[in-house]
Design an enzyme around this catalytic site. Structure first.
Site, PDB file in Angstrom:
ATOM      1  N   LYS A  60      -4.508   2.362   0.908  1.00 52.50           N
ATOM      2  CA  LYS A  60      -5.556   2.699  -0.054  1.00 52.50           C
ATOM      3  C   LYS A  60      -6.905   2.124   0.381  1.00 52.50           C
ATOM      4  O   LYS A  60      -7.657   1.589  -0.416  1.00 52.50           O
ATOM      5  CB  LYS A  60      -5.182   2.189  -1.440  1.00 52.50           C
ATOM      6  CG  LYS A  60      -3.895   2.805  -1.970  1.00 52.50           C
ATOM      7  CD  LYS A  60      -3.609   2.356  -3.386  1.00 52.50           C
ATOM      8  CE  LYS A  60      -2.306   2.902  -3.902  1.00 52.50           C
ATOM      9  NZ  LYS A  60      -2.183   4.330  -3.918  1.00 52.50           N
ATOM     10  N   CYS A  61      -7.209   2.293   1.645  1.00 56.62           N
ATOM     11  CA  CYS A  61      -8.406   1.714   2.254  1.00 56.62           C
ATOM     12  C   CYS A  61      -9.289   2.846   2.772  1.00 56.62           C
ATOM     13  O   CYS A  61      -8.781   3.914   3.136  1.00 56.62           O
ATOM     14  CB  CYS A  61      -7.972   0.794   3.405  1.00 56.62           C
ATOM     15  SG  CYS A  61      -9.309   0.093   4.383  1.00 56.62           S
ATOM     16  N   GLY A  62     -10.572   2.610   2.846  1.00 59.26           N
ATOM     17  CA  GLY A  62     -11.466   3.596   3.438  1.00 59.26           C
ATOM     18  C   GLY A  62     -11.146   3.863   4.897  1.00 59.26           C
ATOM     19  O   GLY A  62     -11.508   4.904   5.438  1.00 59.26           O
TER      20      GLY A  62
END
Length: 184
Positions: A60-62
């Protein structure tokens, strides 16, 4: 007397040689056995002779789209003594909250990840995994100290299991510096 001197020299050389082998093992990733994403043992010593990229990952990271480039890189070079090992970690902004099963499913469904994924660990702090303590502390790896600054930081390990380079999280896996390192 001459035979005694020869025996002593041989014993001393064998002792020093054995000590050097032990010291080399202590500065390599080969001393570690980790758990894969299913919980099975994964001995890093099985990777002898291969270049290895160790990367801490998050779903759930850029930077999560790097999974796609990691998979592409792995598929391109996996038959040329290169492997990528992913270590999910929840150390940054709660960006890897899932269980190992959820992480494995996410990686497969969204990116078709086929490179080895390990069980979720901590890559910094009081509960840092021993492998990451090794990777980040010069006293252990013999090369340099570093801090894992975010998800998708890459550690490049040479064919002898020694730390060679630390690559910033924002540097794409397909960056020419990484490709050149793999191909050299």
């Amino acid at each position: 007397m001459r035979n005694l001197i020869v025996i002593c020299l041989l014993w001393c050389c064998a002792s020093v040689s054995g000590q050097n082998v032990q010291e080399m093992e202590n500065t390599s990733i080969y001393q570690f056995t980790v758990k894969d994403i299913t919980g099975a043992d994964f001995a890093l010593s099985d990777l002898k002779g291969k270049k290895v990229m160790i990367v801490n990952t998050a779903s759930k990271c850029g930077l999560t789209p790097q999974y796609e480039q990691l998979e592409s890189l792995y598929n391109t070079y996996k038959n040329q003594n290169f492997v990528i090992i992913g270590f999910p970690a929840n150390n940054f902004a709660n960006q890897e909250p899932g269980t190992n099963e959820e992480i494995a499913e996410f990686c497969q469904m969204n990116y078709g990840v086929s490179f080895p994924m390990m069980s979720k660990i901590s890559v910094k702090g009081d509960d840092i995994h021993p492998l990451y303590a090794f990777l980040t502390q010069k006293e252990q790896n013999g090369v340099e100290s570093s801090e894992v600054s975010w998800n998708f930081q890459k550690y490049l390990i040479d064919e002898n299991g020694h730390l060679d380079k630390v690559i910033d999280p924002k540097t794409l896996p397909t960056d020419q510096r990484i490709i050149s390192w793999i191909e050299q």
